[in-house]
Scaffold this motif. Structure first.
Motif, PDB file in Angstrom:
ATOM      1  N   CYS A   1       0.829  -1.201   0.000  1.00 27.34           N
ATOM      2  CA  CYS A   1       0.000   0.000   0.000  1.00 27.34           C
ATOM      3  C   CYS A   1       0.865   1.252   0.000  1.00 27.34           C
ATOM      4  CB  CYS A   1      -0.902   0.035   1.239  1.00 27.34           C
ATOM      5  SG  CYS A   1      -1.941  -1.415   1.436  1.00 27.34           S
TER       6      CYS A   1
ATOM      7  N   ASN B   1      -8.970   6.824  10.753  1.00 35.35           N
ATOM      8  CA  ASN B   1      -7.826   5.981  11.084  1.00 35.35           C
ATOM      9  C   ASN B   1      -7.819   5.597  12.558  1.00 35.35           C
ATOM     10  OD1 ASN B   1      -6.806   5.933   8.483  1.00 35.35           O
ATOM     11  ND2 ASN B   1      -5.515   7.718   8.784  1.00 35.35           N
TER      12      ASN B   1
ATOM     13  N   ARG C   1     -10.456   2.974  13.091  1.00 32.98           N
ATOM     14  CA  ARG C   1     -10.017   1.716  12.492  1.00 32.98           C
ATOM     15  C   ARG C   1      -8.978   1.014  13.352  1.00 32.98           C
ATOM     16  NH1 ARG C   1      -6.873   3.418   8.970  1.00 32.98           N
ATOM     17  NH2 ARG C   1      -5.027   2.505   9.891  1.00 32.98           N
TER      18      ARG C   1
ATOM     19  N   VAL D   1      -1.467  -0.717   9.178  1.00 29.71           N
ATOM     20  CA  VAL D   1      -1.447   0.095   7.976  1.00 29.71           C
ATOM     21  C   VAL D   1      -1.760   1.541   8.351  1.00 29.71           C
ATOM     22  CG1 VAL D   1      -2.483   0.476   5.713  1.00 29.71           C
ATOM     23  CG2 VAL D   1      -2.134  -1.850   6.544  1.00 29.71           C
TER      24      VAL D   1
ATOM     25  N   TYR E   1      -5.200   4.113   4.907  1.00 33.99           N
ATOM     26  CA  TYR E   1      -6.185   3.318   4.182  1.00 33.99           C
ATOM     27  C   TYR E   1      -6.822   4.102   3.048  1.00 33.99           C
ATOM     28  CZ  TYR E   1      -6.577  -1.049   6.791  1.00 33.99           C
ATOM     29  OH  TYR E   1      -6.350  -2.296   7.312  1.00 33.99           O
TER      30      TYR E   1
ATOM     31  N   ARG F   1      -1.914   1.117  -4.782  1.00 32.53           N
ATOM     32  CA  ARG F   1      -1.573  -0.164  -4.179  1.00 32.53           C
ATOM     33  C   ARG F   1      -1.214  -1.170  -5.263  1.00 32.53           C
ATOM     34  NH1 ARG F   1      -7.224  -0.192  -0.907  1.00 32.53           N
ATOM     35  NH2 ARG F   1      -6.728   1.349   0.704  1.00 32.53           N
TER      36      ARG F   1
ATOM     37  N   ARG G   1     -11.602   1.027   0.756  1.00 36.75           N
ATOM     38  CA  ARG G   1     -10.567   1.563   1.646  1.00 36.75           C
ATOM     39  C   ARG G   1     -10.103   0.526   2.670  1.00 36.75           C
ATOM     40  NH1 ARG G   1     -14.948   4.618   2.696  1.00 36.75           N
ATOM     41  NH2 ARG G   1     -13.926   6.488   1.890  1.00 36.75           N
ATOM     42  N   TYR G   2     -10.905  -0.527   2.868  1.00 35.66           N
ATOM     43  CA  TYR G   2     -10.556  -1.540   3.856  1.00 35.66           C
ATOM     44  C   TYR G   2     -10.027  -2.830   3.228  1.00 35.66           C
ATOM     45  CZ  TYR G   2     -13.188   1.565   6.885  1.00 35.66           C
ATOM     46  OH  TYR G   2     -13.636   2.660   7.570  1.00 35.66           O
TER      47      TYR G   2
ATOM     48  N   PRO H   1      -6.947  -3.677   2.473  1.00 33.13           N
ATOM     49  CA  PRO H   1      -5.802  -4.246   3.205  1.00 33.13           C
ATOM     50  C   PRO H   1      -6.223  -5.041   4.441  1.00 33.13           C
ATOM     51  CG  PRO H   1      -5.322  -2.000   2.543  1.00 33.13           C
ATOM     52  CD  PRO H   1      -6.769  -2.225   2.243  1.00 33.13           C
ATOM     53  N   ALA H   2      -7.236  -4.557   5.176  1.00 36.38           N
ATOM     54  CA  ALA H   2      -7.705  -5.279   6.355  1.00 36.38           C
ATOM     55  C   ALA H   2      -8.296  -6.628   5.965  1.00 36.38           C
ATOM     56  CB  ALA H   2      -8.730  -4.451   7.111  1.00 36.38           C
TER      57      ALA H   2
ATOM     58  N   GLU I   1       3.969  -1.554   3.242  1.00 33.22           N
ATOM     59  CA  GLU I   1       3.725  -0.140   2.957  1.00 33.22           C
ATOM     60  C   GLU I   1       4.964   0.516   2.368  1.00 33.22           C
ATOM     61  OE1 GLU I   1       0.561   2.144   5.759  1.00 33.22           O
ATOM     62  OE2 GLU I   1       2.369   1.471   6.768  1.00 33.22           O
TER      63      GLU I   1
END
Length: 335
Positions: free
Chosen positions: A127, A147, A150, A158, A161, A166, A184-185, A187-188, A199
């Motif tokens: 990312c 953030n 989250r 991360v 987001y 990416r 936006r989520y 990566p999670a 990253e």
């Protein structure tokens, strides 16, 4: 404005770019992008997804496509949101590595080689991290709040987001579905599925054309999606754990209070007519039972989801020692 295309029609890289009313940025973005990708010496394709633009973006893309052999354009029938646009780009991409970025020129295509280099360290997803953001203060504050929420709920590592720049391995997005504002989520969700996420600090540029689509409404939409991601990351395969636990706790509390009042009524002749706590305790028992039923229904729904989609609740990284014959296993791994 040209780029290498694999002779077998299978490019190494696919760049997916959602576009919504960015007609003034498209040509410059494509020129910068192809200049950066040509230096890599790898075959690639560029996929613009026009998310129902009304400013003539599709016409610009159509003209550009006539002179570019590695450019593809997807036009959605209506504005469906960035998650849907990215999902369409994923579905039509062919590369071994999928690169995503915004179409407003704020992401710098020159950062792509550094993200790909980071992938060589063994990451499945890399990312971008916009350390020095060139956005209005209000947008920065909204992102900061998002953030914080989250990190409290998901507890991931991360930092950014909101950065669309990416790189994904192909296997990461196979059978991957995006809804709402879930882009936006991603990566999670990748971490939930066992993929490694890295990253890289990237350049962020001021917006020169068009208008930002970010507003306060997206903060609330993003928060509701964050709740879904939090639930999915912890209880995707065991919803009964959260619903059942909550149901047992609420029901047990109501049961103890109810027994206390029943005992008082039978042995101490205490009147229940003026005891609202007794009614509340009975209601708690009913609510507890409902939570347990919700857990059972959610468990059934998830098993149906995995079965119909032919998904498994695990991801295989490597297989050693098996023959090429497909393994005959059940569609749902029994836990």
């Amino acid at each position: 404005m040209s780029g290498d295309v694999a002779t077998d029609g299978h490019p190494s890289l696919s760049v997916v770019i959602p576009i919504y009313n960015e007609s003034e940025s498209i040509v410059q973005l494509y020129d910068e992008l192809t200049a950066a990708l040509d230096k890599l010496g790898q075959s690639y394709e560029v996929i613009f997804v026009d998310d129902g633009s009304t400013d003539g973006s599709f016409n610009v893309l159509s003209d550009l496509c006539k002179h570019s052999k590695n450019l593809k354009v997807i036009r959605l029938r209506r504005n469906s949101g960035q998650s849907a646009a990215l999902s369409a780009g994923f579905d039509y991409s062919c590369g071994d590595y999928i690169i995503t970025m915004d179409g407003d020129l704020q992401n710098d295509p020159a950062d792509i080689p550094r993200l790909l280099e980071k992938m060589t360290e063994g990451y499945d997803v890399v990312c971008g991290w916009r350390v020095n953001r060139k956005d209005p203060l209000s947008k920065k504050l909204f992102s900061k709040l998002s953030n914080i929420l989250r990190q409290i709920l998901i507890k991931d590592k991360v930092h950014d987001y909101g950065c669309t720049l990416r790189v994904y391995k192909r296997e990461c997005i196979n059978d991957f579905e995006l809804f709402g504002e879930m882009h936006r989520y991603i990566p999670a969700l990748m971490v939930v599925n066992g993929y490694s996420v890295g990253e890289v600090k990237v350049n962020h540029r001021e917006r020169c054309h068009g208008k930002s689509k970010y507003n306060w409404k997206r903060l609330f939409k993003g928060f509701t999606d964050l709740i879904v991601v939090t639930f999915w990351s912890r209880f995707a395969t065991r919803p009964m754990h959260i619903f059942g636990t909550a149901g047992l706790a609420i029901g047990a509390l109501g049961g103890f209070v109810t027994l206390y009042y029943i005992f008082g009524r039978i042995f101490l002749n205490i009147s229940l007519a003026d005891k609202p706590m007794f009614i509340l305790s009975v209601l708690s028992i009913i609510i507890g039972l409902q939570f347990i039923v919700f857990g059972i229904l959610a468990d059934i729904s998830l098993k149906t989801y995995y079965n119909q989609k032919k998904f498994k609740n695990y991801r295989v990284e490597k297989i050693i020692g098996f023959s090429d014959e497909p393994l005959k296993v059940s569609m749902i791994k029994q836990l």
